[in-house]
Design a protein around this motif. Structure first.
Motif, mmCIF file in Angstrom:
data_model
loop_
_atom_site.group_PDB
_atom_site.id
_atom_site.type_symbol
_atom_site.label_atom_id
_atom_site.label_comp_id
_atom_site.label_asym_id
_atom_site.label_seq_id
_atom_site.Cartn_x
_atom_site.Cartn_y
_atom_site.Cartn_z
ATOM 1 N N VAL A 159 -11.268 18.425 -7.280
ATOM 2 C CA VAL A 159 -10.124 17.246 -7.764
ATOM 3 C C VAL A 159 -9.511 17.068 -6.391
ATOM 4 O O VAL A 159 -9.259 15.812 -6.071
ATOM 5 N N ILE A 160 -8.907 18.312 -5.690
ATOM 6 C CA ILE A 160 -8.228 18.102 -4.478
ATOM 7 C C ILE A 160 -9.261 17.230 -3.341
ATOM 8 O O ILE A 160 -8.516 16.637 -2.711
ATOM 9 N N GLY A 161 -10.290 17.773 -3.262
ATOM 10 C CA GLY A 161 -11.251 17.231 -2.283
ATOM 11 C C GLY A 161 -11.494 15.749 -2.656
ATOM 12 O O GLY A 161 -11.278 15.144 -1.459
ATOM 13 N N MET A 162 -11.272 15.354 -3.854
ATOM 14 C CA MET A 162 -11.725 13.953 -3.994
ATOM 15 C C MET A 162 -10.391 13.119 -3.714
ATOM 16 O O MET A 162 -10.473 12.094 -3.330
ATOM 17 N N LYS A 163 -9.301 13.570 -4.072
ATOM 18 C CA LYS A 163 -7.948 12.945 -3.608
ATOM 19 C C LYS A 163 -8.049 12.865 -2.143
ATOM 20 O O LYS A 163 -7.521 11.828 -1.772
ATOM 21 N N ASN A 164 -8.284 13.832 -1.469
ATOM 22 C CA ASN A 164 -8.402 13.606 0.080
ATOM 23 C C ASN A 164 -9.456 12.567 0.615
ATOM 24 O O ASN A 164 -9.047 11.847 1.420
ATOM 25 N N VAL A 165 -10.589 12.538 -0.227
ATOM 26 C CA VAL A 165 -11.532 11.506 0.171
ATOM 27 C C VAL A 165 -10.931 10.366 0.100
ATOM 28 O O VAL A 165 -11.051 9.212 0.833
ATOM 29 N N PHE A 166 -10.246 10.053 -1.212
ATOM 30 C CA PHE A 166 -9.737 8.593 -1.633
ATOM 31 C C PHE A 166 -8.681 8.309 -0.522
ATOM 32 O O PHE A 166 -8.432 7.162 -0.243
ATOM 33 N N LEU A 167 -7.510 9.379 -0.051
ATOM 34 C CA LEU A 167 -6.635 8.981 0.808
ATOM 35 C C LEU A 167 -7.081 8.595 2.116
ATOM 36 O O LEU A 167 -6.669 7.727 2.756
ATOM 37 N N TYR A 168 -8.169 9.344 2.640
ATOM 38 C CA TYR A 168 -8.768 9.079 4.077
ATOM 39 C C TYR A 168 -9.456 7.631 3.764
ATOM 40 O O TYR A 168 -9.292 6.740 4.711
ATOM 41 N N ALA A 169 -10.173 7.110 2.726
ATOM 42 C CA ALA A 169 -10.689 5.942 2.320
ATOM 43 C C ALA A 169 -9.727 4.742 2.321
ATOM 44 O O ALA A 169 -9.851 3.806 2.859
ATOM 45 N N LEU A 170 -8.478 5.330 1.766
ATOM 46 C CA LEU A 170 -7.529 4.251 1.758
ATOM 47 C C LEU A 170 -7.076 3.911 3.141
ATOM 48 O O LEU A 170 -6.325 2.623 3.146
ATOM 49 N N CYS A 171 -6.610 4.853 3.891
ATOM 50 C CA CYS A 171 -6.173 4.485 5.092
ATOM 51 C C CYS A 171 -6.995 3.632 6.012
ATOM 52 O O CYS A 171 -6.363 2.826 6.775
ATOM 53 N N PHE A 172 -8.422 3.862 5.858
ATOM 54 C CA PHE A 172 -9.356 2.724 6.612
ATOM 55 C C PHE A 172 -9.310 1.380 5.860
ATOM 56 O O PHE A 172 -9.474 0.521 6.586
ATOM 57 N N SER A 173 -9.326 1.543 4.615
ATOM 58 C CA SER A 173 -9.177 0.094 4.045
ATOM 59 C C SER A 173 -7.937 -0.708 4.420
ATOM 60 O O SER A 173 -7.927 -1.941 4.267
ATOM 61 N N ILE A 174 -6.886 -0.119 4.743
ATOM 62 C CA ILE A 174 -5.743 -0.710 5.260
ATOM 63 C C ILE A 174 -6.011 -1.514 6.443
ATOM 64 O O ILE A 174 -5.622 -2.691 6.568
ATOM 65 N N ILE A 175 -6.630 -0.695 7.343
ATOM 66 C CA ILE A 175 -7.208 -1.444 8.379
ATOM 67 C C ILE A 175 -7.891 -2.528 8.218
ATOM 68 O O ILE A 175 -7.946 -3.503 8.839
ATOM 69 N N THR A 176 -9.061 -2.587 7.342
ATOM 70 C CA THR A 176 -9.783 -3.801 6.947
ATOM 71 C C THR A 176 -8.900 -4.769 6.500
ATOM 72 O O THR A 176 -9.416 -5.795 6.697
ATOM 73 N N VAL A 177 -7.705 -4.441 5.698
ATOM 74 C CA VAL A 177 -7.236 -5.620 5.399
ATOM 75 C C VAL A 177 -6.456 -6.256 6.512
ATOM 76 O O VAL A 177 -6.352 -7.722 6.652
ATOM 77 N N LEU A 178 -6.066 -5.542 7.547
ATOM 78 C CA LEU A 178 -5.425 -6.215 8.693
ATOM 79 C C LEU A 178 -6.575 -6.861 9.539
ATOM 80 O O LEU A 178 -6.332 -8.034 9.995
ATOM 81 N N LEU A 179 -7.561 -6.457 9.506
ATOM 82 C CA LEU A 179 -8.505 -7.066 10.358
ATOM 83 C C LEU A 179 -9.326 -8.254 9.454
ATOM 84 O O LEU A 179 -9.742 -9.308 10.272
ATOM 85 N N SER A 180 -8.854 -8.540 8.315
ATOM 86 C CA SER A 180 -9.378 -9.661 7.552
ATOM 87 C C SER A 180 -8.886 -10.853 7.954
ATOM 88 O O SER A 180 -9.247 -12.060 7.914
ATOM 89 N N PHE A 181 -7.393 -10.682 8.603
ATOM 90 C CA PHE A 181 -6.738 -11.770 8.908
ATOM 91 C C PHE A 181 -7.063 -12.461 10.197
ATOM 92 O O PHE A 181 -6.869 -13.413 10.631
ATOM 93 N N LEU A 182 -8.052 -11.751 10.946
ATOM 94 C CA LEU A 182 -8.495 -12.071 12.442
ATOM 95 C C LEU A 182 -9.598 -12.830 12.211
ATOM 96 O O LEU A 182 -10.102 -13.755 13.068
ATOM 97 N N ILE A 183 -10.398 -12.947 11.119
ATOM 98 C CA ILE A 183 -11.708 -13.644 10.946
ATOM 99 C C ILE A 183 -11.591 -15.101 10.982
ATOM 100 O O ILE A 183 -10.691 -15.560 9.941
ATOM 101 N N PRO A 184 -12.178 -15.844 11.472
ATOM 102 C CA PRO A 184 -12.161 -17.496 11.365
ATOM 103 C C PRO A 184 -12.523 -17.929 9.898
ATOM 104 O O PRO A 184 -13.083 -17.039 9.058
#
Length: 441
Positions: A407-432
């Motif tokens: 359970v702790i492992g999966m929460k860590n996985v989702f936290l890691y993925a969430l951090c990178f998903s925030i980066i993708t949100v920021l990158l999406s504004f740069l796409i033509p």
């Protein structure tokens, strides 16, 4: 039109081979090791295939811009089928690993070239629906593959998991034969020196995720990539064309898809494990949860082509990345208390964003590129997806293995993925928002 129909079915069958191979191998591999011996080589059955099929993707794209898609796809299917025949006849683990490498060399071209042909033949509106069909095949294979693998192992012999590819491969080639390419392909110099440096560097970096002492693989791989970049700057016709990196649409889309695959895309690999160990759920029921992603994927990818025409690329990337981040946040916050149906619904929403963004990303890689680099542009994005997914899954596996509980492992996985998903949100504004072709249509 009839010829296109035959080609379409050829691409469908081609996708079926790739999907079945992945899922059947997971079921049959323990039996194979038991009969052939060499348990210490077990992981290499998968690693060598992954390396060969990943590293060759950009090369197939480059060659397809020079010699056409049809002949290369037939060659890649032929290589995969030959590797299947040899693997089915293997009498030792070492032989099987070598022949799996041959399979991988063929597989590296099968899916990218299929996507490139779809881009050549069909309009933007139709491509989303076609990708939905391909996604459905992968979803169906995830259920049928293990059952078929069990049938071959228990009723016939494990060798049939490879021999089954022979008639499917022949059917693919026969369907592709009527295809006549109308595009003109320019034969230019192939930078084999660049491909060699690139291939060796990427292989070492990928190996660093599958060996016990990864440091030297990682260091030498990174040094190799730096040397590759320095050499390519002086090359008149580099392995990866400079136009790919000067084109804002291609550059931002590829960066987005790389980070996207580093984030939540790989989490589905661990959800059945979490349900089995954390909730003591059966293997069948825990595996069935992944149908949620497949269902959402179809709803997201099917209308993607029409939505591109109506809303443009940028808006769809922004919407898709926000949906992924919000659904990912829900998984991080509530994974411990979610019911099976609740988890199914959240994963279906996330599957919708996967389907939308993968379809839009593939179409963008083709439409942002000039015709003479469309093949290498498409294959480069698929290559970056593979790299992102491989690295992401490796990091997630480490997070789970070093956690006090699943359970702790999966929460860590989702936290890691969430951090990178925030980066993708920021990158999406740069796409033509649009390509020239779309904006003029």
């Amino acid at each position: 039109m009839n010829r296109n129909r035959y080609v379409f079915w050829g691409l469908v069958i081609n996708t079926l081979i790739s999907a079945l191979d992945s899922n059947i191998m997971q079921t049959a591999s323990p039996t194979i090791v038991k009969q052939l011996g060499g348990m210490e080589y077990f992981a290499w059955i998968f690693v060598v295939y992954m390396l060969a099929s990943t590293v060759t993707v950009p090369l197939y794209g480059k060659l397809s811009d020079m010699y056409g898609r049809k002949n290369l796809l037939i060659l890649s299917v032929g290589l995969f089928t030959l590797g299947s025949i040899l693997a089915g006849c293997a009498n030792s683990m070492v032989m099987l690993i070598v022949y799996r490498g041959v399979q991988g060399l063929g597989a590296g071209g099968m899916l990218p070239l299929s996507m490139i042909i779809v881009g050549d033949l069909f309009s933007i509106e139709k491509r989303g629906r076609i990708q939905a069909v391909f996604s459905s095949i992968w979803a169906l294979s995830s259920i049928v593959g293990p059952i078929l693998g069990s049938f071959f192992v228990e009723t016939l012999t494990w060798r049939w998991i490879f021999f089954i590819n022979i008639p499917i491969g022949i059917a693919t080639v026969l369907c592709l034969m009527p295809y006549q390419e109308k595009m003109e392909f320019k034969k230019t110099h192939i930078d084999y020196k660049g491909f060699f440096l690139f291939g060796i560097s990427i292989t070492l970096l990928l190996l660093s995720t599958n060996v016990k002492n990864p440091l030297w693989y990682l260091v030498i791989g990174l040094i190799g990539l730096i040397v590759f970049l320095l050499v390519e700057r002086k090359e008149a016709e580099p392995f990866l064309p400079v136009a790919l990196f000067k084109n804002k649409g291609i550059l931002t889309t590829n960066l987005f898809m790389l980070f996207y695959c580093l984030s939540f895309f790989g989490t589905s690999n661990f959800i059945p494990l979490f349900l089995q160990q954390g909730n003591h759920m059966s293997i069948y029921k825990s595996g069935l949860i992944l149908l949620s992603i497949a269902i959402g994927w179809m709803f997201g990818s099917t209308p993607a082509g029409k939505w591109i025409i109506r809303f443009g690329y940028k808006n769809l990337f922004i919407i898709g990345s926000f949906i992924t981040a919000i659904s990912g946040l829900a998984l991080f916050l509530f994974i411990k208390d979610l019911s099976y149906s609740g988890l199914f619904c959240i994963l279906m929403v996330q599957g919708f964003s996967f389907g939308l963004l993968f379809a839009v990303g593939t179409i963008a890689s083709q439409e942002f590129a000039e015709s003479h680099i469309k093949g290498v542009s498409t294959s480069l994005q698929m290559f970056l997806r593979n790299i992102g997914t491989s690295i992401g899954v490796t990091i997630m596996g480490l997070l789970i293995n070093h956690a006090a509980s699943i359970v702790i492992g999966m929460k860590n996985v989702f936290l890691y993925a969430l951090c990178f998903s925030i980066i993708t949100v920021l990158l999406s504004f740069l796409i033509p928002a649009k390509t020239t072709e779309v904006s003029n249509s």
